[in-house]
Design a protein around this motif. Structure first.
Motif, PDB file in Angstrom:
ATOM      1  N   LEU A 226       0.845  -1.187   0.000  1.00  0.00           N
ATOM      2  CA  LEU A 226       0.000   0.000   0.000  1.00  0.00           C
ATOM      3  C   LEU A 226       0.888   1.247   0.000  1.00  0.00           C
ATOM      4  N   ASP A 227       1.564   1.478  -1.123  1.00  0.00           N
ATOM      5  CA  ASP A 227       2.456   2.622  -1.243  1.00  0.00           C
ATOM      6  C   ASP A 227       1.695   3.825  -1.780  1.00  0.00           C
ATOM      7  N   GLU A 228       2.422   4.899  -2.084  1.00  0.00           N
ATOM      8  CA  GLU A 228       1.792   6.127  -2.557  1.00  0.00           C
ATOM      9  C   GLU A 228       1.078   5.905  -3.885  1.00  0.00           C
ATOM     10  N   GLY A 229       1.692   5.130  -4.794  1.00  0.00           N
ATOM     11  CA  GLY A 229       1.073   4.860  -6.079  1.00  0.00           C
ATOM     12  C   GLY A 229      -0.236   4.113  -5.948  1.00  0.00           C
ATOM     13  N   GLU A 230      -0.306   3.159  -5.020  1.00  0.00           N
ATOM     14  CA  GLU A 230      -1.534   2.393  -4.808  1.00  0.00           C
ATOM     15  C   GLU A 230      -2.624   3.281  -4.212  1.00  0.00           C
ATOM     16  N   LEU A 231      -2.267   4.198  -3.332  1.00  0.00           N
ATOM     17  CA  LEU A 231      -3.249   5.122  -2.765  1.00  0.00           C
ATOM     18  C   LEU A 231      -3.850   6.025  -3.846  1.00  0.00           C
ATOM     19  N   TRP A 232      -3.016   6.487  -4.778  1.00  0.00           N
ATOM     20  CA  TRP A 232      -3.513   7.279  -5.904  1.00  0.00           C
ATOM     21  C   TRP A 232      -4.426   6.438  -6.793  1.00  0.00           C
ATOM     22  N   ARG A 233      -4.039   5.199  -7.034  1.00  0.00           N
ATOM     23  CA  ARG A 233      -4.855   4.331  -7.888  1.00  0.00           C
ATOM     24  C   ARG A 233      -6.226   4.096  -7.274  1.00  0.00           C
ATOM     25  N   VAL A 234      -6.267   3.833  -5.983  1.00  0.00           N
ATOM     26  CA  VAL A 234      -7.536   3.582  -5.296  1.00  0.00           C
ATOM     27  C   VAL A 234      -8.435   4.814  -5.338  1.00  0.00           C
ATOM     28  N   ALA A 235      -7.861   5.999  -5.069  1.00  0.00           N
ATOM     29  CA  ALA A 235      -8.648   7.234  -5.092  1.00  0.00           C
ATOM     30  C   ALA A 235      -9.208   7.505  -6.485  1.00  0.00           C
ATOM     31  N   LEU A 236      -8.397   7.262  -7.505  1.00  0.00           N
ATOM     32  CA  LEU A 236      -8.830   7.492  -8.881  1.00  0.00           C
ATOM     33  C   LEU A 236      -9.923   6.511  -9.289  1.00  0.00           C
ATOM     34  N   HIS A 237      -9.771   5.266  -8.893  1.00  0.00           N
ATOM     35  CA  HIS A 237     -10.787   4.255  -9.218  1.00  0.00           C
ATOM     36  C   HIS A 237     -12.119   4.581  -8.558  1.00  0.00           C
ATOM     37  N   LYS A 238     -12.081   5.037  -7.320  1.00  0.00           N
ATOM     38  CA  LYS A 238     -13.309   5.372  -6.604  1.00  0.00           C
ATOM     39  C   LYS A 238     -14.067   6.494  -7.305  1.00  0.00           C
ATOM     40  N   GLY A 239     -13.357   7.559  -7.694  1.00  0.00           N
ATOM     41  CA  GLY A 239     -14.006   8.673  -8.370  1.00  0.00           C
ATOM     42  C   GLY A 239     -14.520   8.308  -9.744  1.00  0.00           C
ATOM     43  N   LEU A 240     -13.726   7.549 -10.506  1.00  0.00           N
ATOM     44  CA  LEU A 240     -14.119   7.170 -11.862  1.00  0.00           C
ATOM     45  C   LEU A 240     -15.286   6.193 -11.843  1.00  0.00           C
ATOM     46  N   ASN A 241     -15.285   5.280 -10.889  1.00  0.00           N
ATOM     47  CA  ASN A 241     -16.360   4.299 -10.793  1.00  0.00           C
ATOM     48  C   ASN A 241     -17.695   4.973 -10.503  1.00  0.00           C
ATOM     49  N   ALA A 242     -17.676   5.989  -9.628  1.00  0.00           N
ATOM     50  CA  ALA A 242     -18.906   6.729  -9.326  1.00  0.00           C
ATOM     51  C   ALA A 242     -19.429   7.440 -10.568  1.00  0.00           C
ATOM     52  N   TYR A 243     -18.509   7.971 -11.380  1.00  0.00           N
ATOM     53  CA  TYR A 243     -18.917   8.679 -12.605  1.00  0.00           C
ATOM     54  C   TYR A 243     -19.560   7.736 -13.618  1.00  0.00           C
ATOM     55  N   VAL A 244     -18.903   6.622 -13.921  1.00  0.00           N
ATOM     56  CA  VAL A 244     -19.436   5.734 -14.964  1.00  0.00           C
ATOM     57  C   VAL A 244     -20.739   5.072 -14.519  1.00  0.00           C
ATOM     58  N   ASN A 245     -20.907   4.835 -13.233  1.00  0.00           N
ATOM     59  CA  ASN A 245     -22.155   4.251 -12.742  1.00  0.00           C
ATOM     60  C   ASN A 245     -23.343   5.175 -12.967  1.00  0.00           C
ATOM     61  N   CYS A 246     -23.079   6.475 -12.995  1.00  0.00           N
ATOM     62  CA  CYS A 246     -24.158   7.455 -13.168  1.00  0.00           C
ATOM     63  C   CYS A 246     -24.439   7.772 -14.636  1.00  0.00           C
ATOM     64  N   HIS A 247     -23.459   7.585 -15.522  1.00  0.00           N
ATOM     65  CA  HIS A 247     -23.591   8.102 -16.880  1.00  0.00           C
ATOM     66  C   HIS A 247     -23.560   7.052 -17.982  1.00  0.00           C
ATOM     67  N   PHE A 248     -23.310   5.795 -17.671  1.00  0.00           N
ATOM     68  CA  PHE A 248     -23.302   4.757 -18.687  1.00  0.00           C
ATOM     69  C   PHE A 248     -24.299   3.663 -18.302  1.00  0.00           C
ATOM     70  N   PRO A 249     -25.147   3.230 -19.243  1.00  0.00           N
ATOM     71  CA  PRO A 249     -26.132   2.193 -18.906  1.00  0.00           C
ATOM     72  C   PRO A 249     -25.509   0.830 -18.614  1.00  0.00           C
TER      73      PRO A 249
END
Length: 277
Positions: free
Chosen positions: A112-135
């Motif tokens: 759980l290094d700095e790169g993994e923390l960035w990846r997790v944060a990015l995935h969380k934000g992107l996942n919320a977006y696609v769930n709202c805008h793609f069928p």
């Protein structure tokens, strides 16, 4: 008489590979079945399909279900030898591209290094977006080390509608890459839209676009928010442009530029009904 009769082995292989690589999204298995029927050589077709299937699935960002969660098959998680890595759940697995079966799953420890923390944060934000805008959507964020102090992050989005009974299939995908650099980072995005309609006609539509933007990369949560806003804005731009081009196509090409012009009603003539009458 089969099409394969009279062809040399090398000619068959070349034909099979070329047609398999041209398979529209969602139709790879149908193309394999058709080639088996045409060439009457199931063993050769399946042998080449096992190799071409890997290219097709990675190129289409094919979503697969691994222990209850979806991951996109891409080059970024390819471990070689038909093995892939699920970055979200930390599993590696083997995937049979021909019969689409998952096997040999193994749990991996990831620091759980700095790169993994960035990846997790990015995935969380992107996942919320696609769930709202793609069928029908899937997204994944991958990381790759570029050296001791630099990390490459890649975000992939995939949405598809495979409607074989209705004679059409479509795929929307985009991938976004950037390196974690101090203060600002350059984000590059590549869009691909593929559409295949095959009722009465054989229509293929492909749309490509690439975009670039510089974003501040100081706080990972703020970067995630800014990144999702950027992706949303570019998604809207390309969808608007596609709709405008379709409107232009309808108004000009179909009316004026067809070799055989359609009538004013823009409908096909039912010749069978006319002949019967």
């Amino acid at each position: 008489m089969s099409v394969g009769q009279g062809l040399y082995e090398s000619e068959k292989v070349s034909l099979i590979c070329r047609l398999l690589r041209q398979s529209p999204p969602g139709e790879f298995r149908q193309v394999v079945q058709d080639l088996c029927a045409l060439l009457q050589d199931d063993e050769l077709v399946r042998q080449e399909a096992a190799l071409a299937g890997a290219h097709h699935n990675k190129n289409s960002f094919t979503p697969v279900l691994v222990i209850g969660n979806t991951v996109l098959l891409t080059q970024y998680i390819d471990l070689g030898g038909y093995h892939f890595f699920h970055p979200q759940d930390k599993f590696s697995f083997e995937f049979d591209h021909l019969i689409t079966i998952i096997s040999k799953t193994h749990l991996h420890r990831v620091m759980l290094d700095e790169g993994e923390l960035w990846r997790v944060a990015l995935h969380k934000g992107l996942n919320a977006y696609v769930n709202c805008h793609f069928p029908v959507e899937n997204c994944c964020v991958f990381k790759k080390s570029l050296g001791k102090r630099q990390m490459l992050l890649v975000a992939c989005i995939e949405a598809h509608q495979y409607q074989l009974p209705k004679h059409w299939n479509s795929l929307w995908k985009s991938d976004w890459t950037f390196a974690l650099t101090p203060v600002t980072t350059r984000v590059t995005g590549i869009f691909l839209l593929q559409l295949h309609y095959f009722r009465d006609v054989n229509l293929h539509v492909t749309v490509n676009k690439s975009v670039r933007e510089s974003l501040h990369a100081i706080d990972r949560n703020q970067f995630s928010t800014d990144f999702v806003k950027f992706v949303k804005a570019e998604d809207n731009k390309i969808q608007t442009a596609i709709l405008e081009n379709i409107q232009t196509l309808s108004e000009h090409t179909w009316k004026k530029n067809l070799r055989r012009r359609l009538p004013v009603t823009l409908t096909f003539m039912n010749w069978n009904e006319l002949l019967n009458n």
